[in-house]
Write an enzyme that holds these catalytic residues in place. Sequence first.
Site: not given
Length: 466
Positions: A158, A279, A285, A292
């Site tokens: 979970h 970024s 970043k 992704e």
Amino acid sequence: MKNKGILRGIFGKPLHPLAQAYVASIPVDSRLYRHDITGSIAHAKMLAKQKIISEEEADLIVNGLISIGEEIEHGKFNSKPELEDIHMNVEARLFEKIGDVAGKLHTARSRNDQVALDLRLFLKEAILETIDRLKNFQKILITFAEANQKVIIPGYTHLQRAQPVLLAHHILAYFEMFQRDKERFRDCLKRTDVLPLGSGALAGVPYSVDRDFLARELGFAVVSANSMDAVSDRDFVIEYEAAAAIAMMHLSRLAEELILWSSAEFGFIEIDEAFTTGSSIMPQKKNPDLAELVRGKTGRVYGNLMAILTVMKALPLTYNRDLQEDKAGLFSTVDILGTSLEVFTEMVRTLKVNSGRTYEAAGTGHTLATDLADYLVKKGVSFRQAYDIVGEIVKYAISKGKSLSELSLEEYYRFSPTFAEDVYSITVETSVVARKVYGGTAPEQVSEALSRAKRLLESEVEGRSD
Ligand code: ARG
């Protein structure tokens, strides 16, 4: 061009330009040129062997086809969309090169068994390549697991910290998934490895062709048993795309974990800069874009599977033009899975693990609660009773803002007189070591599993080596 009339059959009118552009498949199926030429060469040889055409004619055809292959290879081939597909383009070029004798190549053959043949030839290669890439990826997973054999991380259910496990154990879970993926592709290979040539348009051909010779020449294990099935089914394409969808699903799970683990919140791993992007506005970043994109591209692979299933649904026998839609999705899936595996192989190769952080996380969040219950069970308490006692202890520890190991023996006594000094010997390490069951996370089991995994890969023979 001598065979101008072929695609127009009995029609007097040329195809409307819009229709012509719409039906052309050359932008997609030009990728099959090598397989088309290989198939045609075998077919011409077979026709000569069976005396359906002469040896001289076959030689002319074969040499013509070889030189067309070279033209394409060297970018010297101009395909014409009005000739619809790669098959007609190659044949038309053969006419230009060797004249009328080119017209004999299509004896005892139809484009319907020809396209099925080419696609099967293509997919057989693609399957072996896919298996090979999966194998390379598995090797890297093993290397990564071995390099981090002592690292302990929290295992999750979970997405809540559950029990400490070895990172290697976690990684080997993926090894198992990709092992099953390879089995699915091997299985799909068996059903792809069937020669459709000789099926003609749909009913078989009225010539004494030698299909076994063709199968041997082209490296097929068997010949198709029913001509109507052979020209109209694409279940082998569906199988590949289904197996690929499952493999991408597996990859997407790993992608998601790498994304989570590399976040500041987890801080478990660092993805090498060569595989992250920055970024345009936030200089701090370091984005895990590759992971992704693997996660994102999984959607396209699922979509391709849905597309081919839908193309095939309720399609009457035998060949229907709908089937031309089989290739774009297949090629896309082959490419996405192939490049995703390649990228992930390199990315995992350079992954860094922050073992201090994972160790700390593995020991916090009361991850040793089950071990505490097991401790009581070993002293004669029933598991359910132990579970309740530990539940109360955890609630108490949370209210005091303490970890389990910070509770005093006196506090433990309040919940059960069974506790003794040795309760403090329960640690993240003992928790892991205790799970000695076959398939468990104990270091001895994991190192056995690593050896087994290596032996397994070494025993596998098919596919190219890296
Ligand atoms: N370009 C077509 C395809 O890839 C070939 C069509 C062959 N047959 C036909 N009856 N039109 O499927």
